[in-house]
Design a protein around this motif. Structure first.
Motif, mmCIF file in Angstrom:
data_model
loop_
_atom_site.group_PDB
_atom_site.id
_atom_site.type_symbol
_atom_site.label_atom_id
_atom_site.label_comp_id
_atom_site.label_asym_id
_atom_site.label_seq_id
_atom_site.Cartn_x
_atom_site.Cartn_y
_atom_site.Cartn_z
ATOM 1 N N GLY A 1 25.496 42.223 27.388
ATOM 2 C CA GLY A 1 25.562 41.070 28.620
ATOM 3 C C GLY A 1 25.848 39.876 28.082
ATOM 4 O O GLY A 1 26.396 39.650 26.836
ATOM 5 N N VAL A 2 25.332 38.521 28.441
ATOM 6 C CA VAL A 2 25.529 37.340 28.006
ATOM 7 C C VAL A 2 25.004 37.072 26.703
ATOM 8 O O VAL A 2 23.679 37.092 26.678
ATOM 9 N N SER A 3 25.511 36.676 25.524
ATOM 10 C CA SER A 3 25.161 36.678 24.152
ATOM 11 C C SER A 3 24.998 35.253 24.068
ATOM 12 O O SER A 3 23.755 35.028 23.247
ATOM 13 N N SER A 4 25.750 34.257 24.319
ATOM 14 C CA SER A 4 25.567 32.963 24.185
ATOM 15 C C SER A 4 26.231 32.062 25.039
ATOM 16 O O SER A 4 27.300 32.244 25.624
ATOM 17 N N VAL A 5 26.112 30.632 24.929
ATOM 18 C CA VAL A 5 26.760 29.641 25.531
ATOM 19 C C VAL A 5 27.002 28.398 24.472
ATOM 20 O O VAL A 5 26.280 28.213 23.758
ATOM 21 N N SER A 6 28.323 28.240 24.515
ATOM 22 C CA SER A 6 28.849 27.425 23.293
ATOM 23 C C SER A 6 29.302 26.029 24.261
ATOM 24 O O SER A 6 29.784 25.966 24.935
ATOM 25 N N LEU A 7 28.537 24.814 23.478
ATOM 26 C CA LEU A 7 28.996 23.378 23.857
ATOM 27 C C LEU A 7 29.628 22.961 22.898
ATOM 28 O O LEU A 7 28.969 22.957 21.810
ATOM 29 N N GLY A 8 30.860 22.004 23.445
ATOM 30 C CA GLY A 8 31.346 21.218 22.309
ATOM 31 C C GLY A 8 32.781 21.388 22.166
ATOM 32 O O GLY A 8 33.516 22.346 22.672
ATOM 33 N N GLY A 9 33.447 20.717 21.214
ATOM 34 C CA GLY A 9 34.983 20.834 21.117
ATOM 35 C C GLY A 9 35.269 21.316 19.759
ATOM 36 O O GLY A 9 34.521 21.817 18.943
ATOM 37 N N LYS A 10 36.474 20.847 19.213
ATOM 38 C CA LYS A 10 36.949 21.182 17.773
ATOM 39 C C LYS A 10 36.116 20.489 16.813
ATOM 40 O O LYS A 10 36.048 21.252 15.925
ATOM 41 N N GLY A 11 35.799 19.439 16.879
ATOM 42 C CA GLY A 11 34.820 18.600 15.570
ATOM 43 C C GLY A 11 33.503 19.198 15.705
ATOM 44 O O GLY A 11 32.992 19.102 14.562
ATOM 45 N N ALA A 12 32.890 19.604 16.696
ATOM 46 C CA ALA A 12 31.422 19.805 16.801
ATOM 47 C C ALA A 12 31.052 20.664 17.776
ATOM 48 O O ALA A 12 31.721 20.630 18.991
#
Length: 83
Positions: A23-34
């Motif tokens: 299922g859904v394992s995680s949500v990622s927020l942000g861009g290349k630097g952080a």
């Protein structure tokens, strides 16, 4: 050796939804630097310098409250007359 499934879907600018066979394992927020990754086991924060390969990552596990059984003896209101 078993088969694994992993898919990452871009939902919006800087937001990704990571899906595995469970299922859904995680949500990622942000861009290349952080980037902040919010998952079932905790939060991973990663800060890096794009183009250099250098990065720092830290993990904060979720706080799970477990109530343990207390081993205190039960106090009785009746006196014990046995010697």
């Amino acid at each position: 050796m078993g088969f694994n499934f992993r898919k990452s879907l871009k939902i919006a600018l800087g937001v990704r939804l990571n899906i595995t066979k469970k299922g859904v394992s995680s949500v990622s927020l942000g861009g290349k630097g952080a980037r902040v990754n919010l998952g079932k086991k905790g939060t991973r924060t990663t800060v890096g310098m794009p183009g250099t390969g250098l990065s720092y990552s830290s993990f904060s596990p979720n706080q799970v409250k477990k109530e343990t059984a207390r081993s205190e003896p039960v106090k009785s209101s009746t006196p014990n007359f046995c010697s």
